[in-house]
Design an enzyme around this catalytic site. Structure first.
Site, PDB file in Angstrom:
ATOM      1  N   HIS A  80       0.850  -1.190   0.000  1.00 24.69           N
ATOM      2  CA  HIS A  80       0.000   0.000   0.000  1.00 24.69           C
ATOM      3  C   HIS A  80       0.885   1.240   0.000  1.00 24.69           C
ATOM      4  CE1 HIS A  80      -3.500   2.451   0.919  1.00 24.69           C
ATOM      5  NE2 HIS A  80      -2.712   3.142   1.718  1.00 24.69           N
ATOM      6  N   ASP A 159     -15.305   2.919   6.820  1.00 24.97           N
ATOM      7  CA  ASP A 159     -14.222   3.844   6.475  1.00 24.97           C
ATOM      8  C   ASP A 159     -14.698   4.858   5.439  1.00 24.97           C
ATOM      9  OD1 ASP A 159     -11.425   4.809   6.400  1.00 24.97           O
ATOM     10  OD2 ASP A 159     -11.556   4.105   4.341  1.00 24.97           O
ATOM     11  N   ARG A 166     -14.430  12.990   7.883  1.00 23.29           N
ATOM     12  CA  ARG A 166     -13.115  13.545   8.257  1.00 23.29           C
ATOM     13  C   ARG A 166     -12.691  14.606   7.256  1.00 23.29           C
ATOM     14  NH1 ARG A 166      -9.541   8.557   8.076  1.00 23.29           N
ATOM     15  NH2 ARG A 166      -7.865  10.024   8.484  1.00 23.29           N
ATOM     16  N   SER A 181      -7.836   3.606   9.149  1.00 18.33           N
ATOM     17  CA  SER A 181      -8.464   3.688   7.824  1.00 18.33           C
ATOM     18  C   SER A 181      -7.701   2.810   6.822  1.00 18.33           C
ATOM     19  CB  SER A 181      -8.463   5.158   7.387  1.00 18.33           C
ATOM     20  OG  SER A 181      -8.699   5.295   6.020  1.00 18.33           O
ATOM     21  N   LYS A 185      -8.772  -1.458   5.534  1.00 18.44           N
ATOM     22  CA  LYS A 185      -8.969  -1.832   4.120  1.00 18.44           C
ATOM     23  C   LYS A 185      -7.998  -2.945   3.711  1.00 18.44           C
ATOM     24  CE  LYS A 185      -8.892   2.525   3.184  1.00 18.44           C
ATOM     25  NZ  LYS A 185      -8.939   3.898   2.811  1.00 18.44           N
TER      26      LYS A 185
HETATM   27  N1  URA Z   1      -5.378   6.873   3.098  1.00 17.49           N
HETATM   28  C1  URA Z   1      -6.462   6.257   3.609  1.00 17.49           C
HETATM   29  O1  URA Z   1      -6.941   5.269   3.074  1.00 17.49           O
HETATM   30  N2  URA Z   1      -7.001   6.769   4.738  1.00 17.49           N
HETATM   31  C2  URA Z   1      -6.519   7.845   5.366  1.00 17.49           C
HETATM   32  O2  URA Z   1      -7.041   8.228   6.393  1.00 17.49           O
HETATM   33  C3  URA Z   1      -5.398   8.487   4.823  1.00 17.49           C
HETATM   34  C4  URA Z   1      -4.838   7.962   3.671  1.00 17.49           C
END
Ligand code: URA
Length: 432
Positions: A80, A159, A166, A181, A185
Protein backbone atom coordinates in the site's frame (compact mmCIF):
# COMPACT_ATOMS: atom_id res chain seq x y z
CA UNK A 1 -23.36 9.49 22.48
CA UNK A 2 -22.97 12.84 24.23
CA UNK A 3 -21.36 11.06 27.21
CA UNK A 4 -18.93 9.30 24.89
CA UNK A 5 -17.99 12.53 23.12
CA UNK A 6 -17.38 14.18 26.51
CA UNK A 7 -15.37 11.17 27.68
CA UNK A 8 -13.03 11.42 24.72
CA UNK A 9 -12.97 15.22 24.92
CA UNK A 10 -11.69 14.78 28.48
CA UNK A 11 -8.93 12.52 27.19
CA UNK A 12 -10.28 9.23 28.51
CA UNK A 13 -10.14 5.84 26.81
CA UNK A 14 -13.17 4.43 24.97
CA UNK A 15 -13.65 0.71 25.55
CA UNK A 16 -14.64 -1.99 23.08
CA UNK A 17 -18.33 -1.85 23.94
CA UNK A 18 -18.42 1.92 23.54
CA UNK A 19 -16.53 1.92 20.23
CA UNK A 20 -18.78 -0.88 18.95
CA UNK A 21 -21.93 1.08 19.75
CA UNK A 22 -20.46 4.16 18.02
CA UNK A 23 -19.57 2.35 14.77
CA UNK A 24 -22.84 0.36 14.73
CA UNK A 25 -24.88 3.50 15.36
CA UNK A 26 -22.96 5.43 12.72
CA UNK A 27 -23.44 2.75 10.04
CA UNK A 28 -27.13 2.31 10.80
CA UNK A 29 -27.66 6.08 10.72
CA UNK A 30 -28.86 6.19 14.36
CA UNK A 31 -26.00 8.47 15.35
CA UNK A 32 -26.07 11.69 13.33
CA UNK A 33 -23.04 12.97 11.44
CA UNK A 34 -22.71 16.03 13.70
CA UNK A 35 -22.10 13.87 16.76
CA UNK A 36 -19.59 11.69 14.91
CA UNK A 37 -17.85 14.87 13.69
CA UNK A 38 -17.62 16.12 17.27
CA UNK A 39 -16.17 12.78 18.36
CA UNK A 40 -13.65 12.87 15.50
CA UNK A 41 -12.52 16.32 16.61
CA UNK A 42 -12.14 15.05 20.19
CA UNK A 43 -10.06 12.13 18.85
CA UNK A 44 -8.04 14.56 16.74
CA UNK A 45 -7.02 16.52 19.83
CA UNK A 46 -6.86 13.79 22.47
CA UNK A 47 -5.72 10.86 20.31
CA UNK A 48 -6.44 7.20 20.80
CA UNK A 49 -4.18 4.64 22.47
CA UNK A 50 -3.06 1.46 20.71
CA UNK A 51 -5.90 -0.62 22.16
CA UNK A 52 -8.57 1.85 21.00
CA UNK A 53 -6.92 2.06 17.56
CA UNK A 54 -6.80 -1.74 17.21
CA UNK A 55 -10.46 -2.07 18.22
CA UNK A 56 -11.56 0.69 15.84
CA UNK A 57 -9.63 -0.97 12.98
CA UNK A 58 -11.23 -4.33 13.68
CA UNK A 59 -14.74 -2.82 13.82
CA UNK A 60 -14.21 -0.94 10.57
CA UNK A 61 -12.72 -3.98 8.86
CA UNK A 62 -15.80 -6.05 9.81
CA UNK A 63 -18.29 -3.35 8.75
CA UNK A 64 -18.58 -4.87 5.25
CA UNK A 65 -17.40 -7.80 3.14
CA UNK A 66 -14.19 -9.63 3.99
CA UNK A 67 -12.24 -11.02 1.05
CA UNK A 68 -11.21 -14.62 1.58
CA UNK A 69 -8.01 -15.39 -0.33
CA UNK A 70 -7.47 -18.79 1.28
CA UNK A 71 -8.23 -20.55 -2.04
CA UNK A 72 -4.98 -19.06 -3.36
CA UNK A 73 -1.88 -20.98 -2.34
CA UNK A 74 1.10 -19.15 -0.93
CA UNK A 75 1.57 -16.13 1.27
CA UNK A 76 -0.38 -13.19 -0.11
CA UNK A 77 1.60 -10.02 0.41
CA UNK A 78 -0.11 -6.71 -0.27
CA UNK A 79 1.50 -3.35 -0.78
CA UNK A 80 0.00 0.00 0.00
CA UNK A 81 1.20 3.48 -0.78
CA UNK A 82 -0.08 6.38 1.27
CA UNK A 83 -0.38 8.33 -1.95
CA UNK A 84 1.87 10.36 -4.13
CA UNK A 85 2.33 12.14 -7.43
CA UNK A 86 3.67 10.13 -10.34
CA UNK A 87 3.43 7.01 -8.18
CA UNK A 88 3.17 4.18 -10.68
CA UNK A 89 4.84 1.70 -8.32
CA UNK A 90 2.01 -0.85 -8.38
CA UNK A 91 2.20 -1.11 -12.18
CA UNK A 92 5.81 -2.22 -11.82
CA UNK A 93 5.72 -4.09 -8.53
CA UNK A 94 2.65 -6.23 -9.12
CA UNK A 95 3.98 -8.07 -12.20
CA UNK A 96 7.55 -8.04 -10.87
CA UNK A 97 6.65 -9.69 -7.58
CA UNK A 98 4.19 -12.06 -9.31
CA UNK A 99 7.00 -13.15 -11.65
CA UNK A 100 9.08 -13.93 -8.57
CA UNK A 101 6.40 -16.31 -7.29
CA UNK A 102 4.49 -14.21 -4.74
CA UNK A 103 0.76 -14.26 -5.51
CA UNK A 104 -0.56 -10.73 -6.13
CA UNK A 105 -4.26 -10.30 -5.36
CA UNK A 106 -4.51 -6.55 -5.34
CA UNK A 107 -7.38 -4.16 -4.90
CA UNK A 108 -6.50 -0.67 -5.95
CA UNK A 109 -8.15 2.72 -6.00
CA UNK A 110 -8.85 5.61 -8.33
CA UNK A 111 -7.21 8.99 -8.34
CA UNK A 112 -8.76 11.93 -6.56
CA UNK A 113 -7.43 15.46 -6.21
CA UNK A 114 -3.71 15.78 -6.85
CA UNK A 115 -2.91 12.05 -6.54
CA UNK A 116 -3.41 9.49 -9.29
CA UNK A 117 -4.90 6.01 -8.90
CA UNK A 118 -3.67 2.67 -10.19
CA UNK A 119 -7.05 1.73 -11.69
CA UNK A 120 -7.13 4.85 -13.89
CA UNK A 121 -3.58 4.20 -15.03
CA UNK A 122 -4.44 0.62 -15.93
CA UNK A 123 -7.58 1.67 -17.81
CA UNK A 124 -5.48 3.81 -20.13
CA UNK A 125 -4.57 0.47 -21.75
CA UNK A 126 -7.34 -0.10 -24.29
CA UNK A 127 -9.76 -2.90 -23.38
CA UNK A 128 -8.31 -3.55 -19.93
CA UNK A 129 -10.99 -4.14 -17.31
CA UNK A 130 -10.60 -3.74 -13.57
CA UNK A 131 -14.15 -4.93 -12.87
CA UNK A 132 -14.40 -8.59 -12.06
CA UNK A 133 -16.36 -10.90 -9.82
CA UNK A 134 -14.73 -12.34 -6.72
CA UNK A 135 -14.46 -15.72 -8.47
CA UNK A 136 -12.82 -14.24 -11.60
CA UNK A 137 -10.40 -12.35 -9.38
CA UNK A 138 -9.36 -15.49 -7.50
CA UNK A 139 -9.20 -17.55 -10.74
CA UNK A 140 -6.92 -14.97 -12.36
CA UNK A 141 -4.55 -15.05 -9.38
CA UNK A 142 -4.55 -18.86 -9.46
CA UNK A 143 -3.82 -18.98 -13.21
CA UNK A 144 -1.48 -16.01 -13.61
CA UNK A 145 -0.34 -15.27 -10.05
CA UNK A 146 -1.70 -11.73 -10.49
CA UNK A 147 -4.97 -9.78 -10.63
CA UNK A 148 -5.66 -6.12 -9.90
CA UNK A 149 -9.23 -4.93 -9.51
CA UNK A 150 -11.36 -2.18 -8.07
CA UNK A 151 -12.64 -2.30 -4.53
CA UNK A 152 -15.96 -3.97 -3.94
CA UNK A 153 -18.58 -1.33 -3.03
CA UNK A 154 -19.19 -3.01 0.31
CA UNK A 155 -15.55 -3.13 1.39
CA UNK A 156 -15.13 -1.32 4.71
CA UNK A 157 -18.21 0.93 4.38
CA UNK A 158 -17.45 2.37 7.84
CA UNK A 159 -14.22 3.84 6.47
CA UNK A 160 -15.96 5.29 3.43
CA UNK A 161 -18.50 7.11 5.66
CA UNK A 162 -15.96 8.10 8.27
CA UNK A 163 -13.42 9.35 5.71
CA UNK A 164 -16.08 11.50 4.04
CA UNK A 165 -16.80 13.15 7.40
CA UNK A 166 -13.12 13.55 8.26
CA UNK A 167 -12.58 15.20 4.91
CA UNK A 168 -15.12 17.96 5.68
CA UNK A 169 -14.44 18.33 9.40
CA UNK A 170 -10.68 18.97 9.40
CA UNK A 171 -9.91 15.62 11.03
CA UNK A 172 -8.09 13.66 8.31
CA UNK A 173 -4.64 14.22 9.70
CA UNK A 174 -4.70 12.15 12.86
CA UNK A 175 -2.34 9.19 13.13
CA UNK A 176 -4.80 6.75 14.75
CA UNK A 177 -7.51 7.63 12.25
CA UNK A 178 -5.18 7.32 9.23
CA UNK A 179 -3.73 4.03 10.52
CA UNK A 180 -7.13 2.46 11.19
CA UNK A 181 -8.46 3.69 7.82
CA UNK A 182 -5.59 2.18 5.83
CA UNK A 183 -5.21 -1.01 7.85
CA UNK A 184 -8.94 -1.83 7.94
CA UNK A 185 -8.97 -1.83 4.12
CA UNK A 186 -5.77 -3.86 3.76
CA UNK A 187 -6.95 -6.43 6.30
CA UNK A 188 -10.41 -6.71 4.72
CA UNK A 189 -8.70 -7.47 1.39
CA UNK A 190 -7.30 -10.66 2.92
CA UNK A 191 -3.54 -10.07 2.83
CA UNK A 192 -1.32 -12.25 5.03
CA UNK A 193 1.42 -9.62 5.17
CA UNK A 194 1.60 -5.98 4.16
CA UNK A 195 4.34 -3.65 2.93
CA UNK A 196 3.48 0.03 3.36
CA UNK A 197 5.16 2.72 1.31
CA UNK A 198 4.75 5.62 3.69
CA UNK A 199 5.36 8.92 1.97
CA UNK A 200 6.76 12.01 3.66
CA UNK A 201 6.99 15.49 2.21
CA UNK A 202 4.94 17.98 0.16
CA UNK A 203 1.79 16.39 -1.14
CA UNK A 204 1.93 13.61 1.47
CA UNK A 205 -0.18 13.31 4.62
CA UNK A 206 2.90 13.06 6.80
CA UNK A 207 5.10 16.14 6.62
CA UNK A 208 7.89 15.03 8.97
CA UNK A 209 9.93 11.86 9.46
CA UNK A 210 8.92 11.80 13.14
CA UNK A 211 5.20 11.73 12.31
CA UNK A 212 5.78 9.09 9.64
CA UNK A 213 7.67 6.90 12.13
CA UNK A 214 4.82 7.20 14.59
CA UNK A 215 2.24 6.28 11.92
CA UNK A 216 4.40 3.32 10.84
CA UNK A 217 4.58 2.02 14.39
CA UNK A 218 0.82 2.33 14.90
CA UNK A 219 0.17 0.34 11.69
CA UNK A 220 2.71 -2.32 12.69
CA UNK A 221 1.01 -2.65 16.09
CA UNK A 222 -2.41 -3.03 14.46
CA UNK A 223 -0.98 -5.77 12.21
CA UNK A 224 0.67 -7.53 15.16
CA UNK A 225 -2.66 -7.52 17.01
CA UNK A 226 -4.16 -9.39 14.07
CA UNK A 227 -1.21 -11.72 13.42
CA UNK A 228 -0.18 -9.94 10.25
CA UNK A 229 3.38 -8.86 9.63
CA UNK A 230 3.65 -5.25 8.49
CA UNK A 231 6.78 -3.51 7.19
CA UNK A 232 6.68 0.23 6.61
CA UNK A 233 9.20 1.84 4.28
CA UNK A 234 9.27 5.60 4.81
CA UNK A 235 10.07 7.30 1.51
CA UNK A 236 10.44 10.88 0.38
CA UNK A 237 7.68 12.52 -1.65
CA UNK A 238 9.28 15.93 -1.94
CA UNK A 239 9.20 15.69 -5.75
CA UNK A 240 7.13 13.49 -8.07
CA UNK A 241 8.30 9.90 -8.51
CA UNK A 242 9.92 9.29 -11.89
CA UNK A 243 9.50 11.76 -14.73
CA UNK A 244 5.86 11.30 -15.71
CA UNK A 245 2.53 12.31 -14.17
CA UNK A 246 -0.61 11.23 -16.03
CA UNK A 247 -2.11 7.86 -16.82
CA UNK A 248 -0.78 6.64 -20.20
CA UNK A 249 2.49 8.53 -19.62
CA UNK A 250 2.94 6.62 -16.37
CA UNK A 251 2.13 3.27 -18.00
CA UNK A 252 4.93 3.94 -20.50
CA UNK A 253 7.35 4.75 -17.69
CA UNK A 254 6.29 1.63 -15.76
CA UNK A 255 6.97 -0.47 -18.88
CA UNK A 256 10.42 1.14 -19.26
CA UNK A 257 11.11 0.26 -15.62
CA UNK A 258 9.98 -3.35 -16.05
CA UNK A 259 12.41 -3.57 -18.98
CA UNK A 260 15.26 -2.14 -16.91
CA UNK A 261 15.27 1.33 -18.50
CA UNK A 262 13.22 3.22 -15.93
CA UNK A 263 14.13 6.27 -13.86
CA UNK A 264 16.52 5.68 -10.98
CA UNK A 265 14.16 6.71 -8.17
CA UNK A 266 11.26 4.55 -9.35
CA UNK A 267 13.56 1.57 -9.92
CA UNK A 268 15.14 1.96 -6.49
CA UNK A 269 11.74 2.17 -4.79
CA UNK A 270 10.37 -0.88 -6.61
CA UNK A 271 13.41 -2.98 -5.71
CA UNK A 272 13.24 -1.87 -2.07
CA UNK A 273 9.52 -2.57 -1.65
CA UNK A 274 9.60 -5.67 -3.85
CA UNK A 275 12.54 -7.03 -1.84
CA UNK A 276 10.47 -6.88 1.36
CA UNK A 277 7.50 -8.48 -0.41
CA UNK A 278 9.61 -11.45 -1.54
CA UNK A 279 11.01 -11.99 1.95
CA UNK A 280 7.55 -11.75 3.55
CA UNK A 281 6.22 -14.09 0.83
CA UNK A 282 9.03 -16.54 1.71
CA UNK A 283 10.40 -16.77 -1.82
CA UNK A 284 13.71 -15.18 -0.78
CA UNK A 285 15.75 -15.60 2.38
CA UNK A 286 16.78 -12.02 2.84
CA UNK A 287 16.35 -8.60 1.25
CA UNK A 288 19.66 -8.70 -0.60
CA UNK A 289 18.90 -12.03 -2.23
CA UNK A 290 15.38 -10.82 -3.05
CA UNK A 291 16.69 -7.71 -4.81
CA UNK A 292 19.10 -9.82 -6.89
CA UNK A 293 16.20 -12.04 -7.91
CA UNK A 294 14.08 -9.02 -8.92
CA UNK A 295 16.94 -7.54 -10.96
CA UNK A 296 17.35 -10.87 -12.74
CA UNK A 297 13.63 -10.98 -13.58
CA UNK A 298 13.92 -7.51 -15.09
CA UNK A 299 17.05 -8.20 -17.14
CA UNK A 300 15.80 -11.56 -18.43
CA UNK A 301 12.55 -9.99 -19.68
CA UNK A 302 10.43 -12.20 -17.39
CA UNK A 303 9.04 -9.22 -15.47
CA UNK A 304 7.78 -7.57 -18.67
CA UNK A 305 6.42 -10.93 -19.90
CA UNK A 306 4.38 -11.17 -16.69
CA UNK A 307 3.05 -7.66 -17.28
CA UNK A 308 1.91 -8.69 -20.77
CA UNK A 309 0.29 -11.83 -19.40
CA UNK A 310 -1.51 -9.75 -16.76
CA UNK A 311 -2.74 -7.17 -19.28
CA UNK A 312 -3.97 -9.90 -21.60
CA UNK A 313 -5.73 -11.79 -18.76
CA UNK A 314 -7.68 -8.63 -17.93
CA UNK A 315 -8.67 -7.98 -21.56
CA UNK A 316 -6.12 -5.29 -22.37
CA UNK A 317 -4.52 -4.65 -25.75
CA UNK A 318 -1.05 -6.22 -25.49
CA UNK A 319 -0.01 -4.67 -28.80
CA UNK A 320 -0.27 -1.20 -27.24
CA UNK A 321 2.16 -2.09 -24.48
CA UNK A 322 4.61 -3.69 -26.90
CA UNK A 323 4.35 -0.55 -29.05
CA UNK A 324 3.74 2.17 -26.48
CA UNK A 325 3.27 4.85 -29.16
CA UNK A 326 -0.19 3.26 -29.50
CA UNK A 327 -1.20 4.18 -25.95
CA UNK A 328 -3.46 7.26 -25.68
CA UNK A 329 -1.82 10.59 -26.49
CA UNK A 330 -3.18 14.12 -26.79
CA UNK A 331 -3.82 16.51 -29.62
CA UNK A 332 -1.85 19.34 -28.01
CA UNK A 333 1.55 19.62 -26.40
CA UNK A 334 3.26 22.61 -24.85
CA UNK A 335 6.77 23.02 -23.51
CA UNK A 336 7.10 24.71 -20.14
CA UNK A 337 10.28 26.81 -20.02
CA UNK A 338 12.36 28.04 -17.11
CA UNK A 339 12.31 31.76 -16.36
CA UNK A 340 15.33 31.43 -14.07
CA UNK A 341 18.83 30.04 -13.94
CA UNK A 342 20.23 27.84 -11.21
CA UNK A 343 20.03 24.44 -9.60
CA UNK A 344 16.53 23.08 -9.26
CA UNK A 345 16.07 22.89 -5.48
CA UNK A 346 12.32 22.35 -5.13
CA UNK A 347 9.77 20.63 -7.33
CA UNK A 348 6.62 20.64 -5.26
CA UNK A 349 4.78 17.37 -5.88
CA UNK A 350 1.46 18.82 -4.77
CA UNK A 351 1.58 21.70 -7.31
CA UNK A 352 2.74 19.38 -10.11
CA UNK A 353 -0.10 16.97 -9.26
CA UNK A 354 -2.64 19.80 -9.34
CA UNK A 355 -1.24 21.04 -12.69
CA UNK A 356 -1.69 17.55 -14.17
CA UNK A 357 -5.31 17.54 -12.99
CA UNK A 358 -5.86 20.86 -14.80
CA UNK A 359 -4.52 19.26 -18.00
CA UNK A 360 -7.14 16.52 -17.66
CA UNK A 361 -5.05 13.71 -16.14
CA UNK A 362 -6.96 13.58 -12.85
CA UNK A 363 -10.31 14.20 -11.22
CA UNK A 364 -11.34 17.42 -9.56
CA UNK A 365 -14.49 15.70 -8.29
CA UNK A 366 -15.37 12.02 -7.87
CA UNK A 367 -17.35 12.01 -11.14
CA UNK A 368 -15.02 13.96 -13.45
CA UNK A 369 -13.86 12.18 -16.60
CA UNK A 370 -10.18 11.43 -17.13
CA UNK A 371 -8.21 12.21 -20.26
CA UNK A 372 -5.85 9.21 -20.38
CA UNK A 373 -3.23 10.82 -22.60
CA UNK A 374 -2.99 14.06 -20.61
CA UNK A 375 -0.26 14.87 -18.13
CA UNK A 376 3.28 16.09 -17.63
CA UNK A 377 6.69 14.75 -18.56
CA UNK A 378 9.33 16.35 -16.39
CA UNK A 379 12.60 17.10 -18.14
CA UNK A 380 14.49 18.21 -15.01
CA UNK A 381 14.45 17.01 -11.45
CA UNK A 382 15.84 18.32 -8.16
CA UNK A 383 19.62 18.85 -8.37
CA UNK A 384 19.70 19.46 -12.15
CA UNK A 385 21.22 22.70 -13.41
CA UNK A 386 18.89 24.81 -15.53
CA UNK A 387 19.63 27.81 -17.79
CA UNK A 388 17.09 30.57 -18.20
CA UNK A 389 14.88 29.48 -21.14
CA UNK A 390 15.63 25.75 -20.81
CA UNK A 391 12.66 23.42 -21.20
CA UNK A 392 11.55 22.14 -17.79
CA UNK A 393 8.60 19.96 -18.74
CA UNK A 394 6.34 18.82 -21.57
CA UNK A 395 2.64 19.35 -20.97
CA UNK A 396 0.05 17.20 -22.75
CA UNK A 397 -3.67 17.96 -23.04
CA UNK A 398 -6.62 17.72 -25.39
CA UNK A 399 -7.88 21.04 -24.03
CA UNK A 400 -5.60 23.85 -25.20
CA UNK A 401 -7.15 26.30 -22.76
CA UNK A 402 -5.85 24.22 -19.82
CA UNK A 403 -2.16 24.97 -20.51
CA UNK A 404 -2.18 28.46 -18.98
CA UNK A 405 -3.84 27.25 -15.77
CA UNK A 406 -1.36 24.37 -15.50
CA UNK A 407 1.56 26.75 -16.06
CA UNK A 408 0.35 29.03 -13.26
CA UNK A 409 0.53 26.06 -10.88
CA UNK A 410 3.93 24.98 -12.20
CA UNK A 411 5.25 28.51 -11.61
CA UNK A 412 4.66 27.81 -7.90
CA UNK A 413 6.25 24.36 -8.00
CA UNK A 414 9.77 25.24 -9.16
CA UNK A 415 12.42 26.89 -6.99
CA UNK A 416 16.07 27.43 -7.87
CA UNK A 417 19.25 28.05 -5.88
CA UNK A 418 22.74 29.14 -6.84
CA UNK A 419 24.33 26.25 -4.97
CA UNK A 420 23.62 22.64 -5.84
CA UNK A 421 21.22 21.30 -3.18
CA UNK A 422 22.37 18.37 -1.06
CA UNK A 423 21.17 15.06 -2.46
CA UNK A 424 18.30 13.71 -0.36
CA UNK A 425 17.80 9.97 -0.12
CA UNK A 426 14.55 8.49 -1.43
CA UNK A 427 14.36 5.69 1.13
CA UNK A 428 14.42 7.33 4.53
CA UNK A 429 13.82 4.48 6.93
CA UNK A 430 12.39 0.99 7.23
CA UNK A 431 10.25 0.29 10.28
CA UNK A 432 9.21 -3.25 11.16
N1 URA B 1 -5.38 6.87 3.10
C1 URA B 1 -6.46 6.26 3.61
O1 URA B 1 -6.94 5.27 3.07
N2 URA B 1 -7.00 6.77 4.74
C2 URA B 1 -6.52 7.85 5.37
O2 URA B 1 -7.04 8.23 6.39
C3 URA B 1 -5.40 8.49 4.82
C4 URA B 1 -4.84 7.96 3.67
Amino acid sequence: MVDLIVKKRNGLELNKEELTSIIDGFISGEIPDYQISALLMAIYFKGMNSMETAILTDLMMRSGDLIDLSAIEGIKVDKHSTGGVGDKTTLVLAPLVAAAGVPVAKMSGRGLGHTGGTLDKMESISGLSVNMTKDQFIDNVKSHNIAVCGQNANLVPADKKLYALRDVSGTVNNISLIASSIMSKKLACGADAIVIDLKVGHGAFMKTLKDAEELAQVMINIGANMNREVIAVITSMSEPLGYTIGNALEVKEAIDTLKGNGPEDLTELCLELGGHMLVLGKVAENHEQAVLKLKELISSGKAFDKFKEFVSAQGGDVNSIEHTEELPTTEHKRIYYSKEEGFLSDLNALDVGLASVKLGAGRETKDSAIDFGAGIRLLKKIGDFVENGDPLAELYSNDESSFNKAEELLNLAYKFTEKKPLEKPLILKTVR
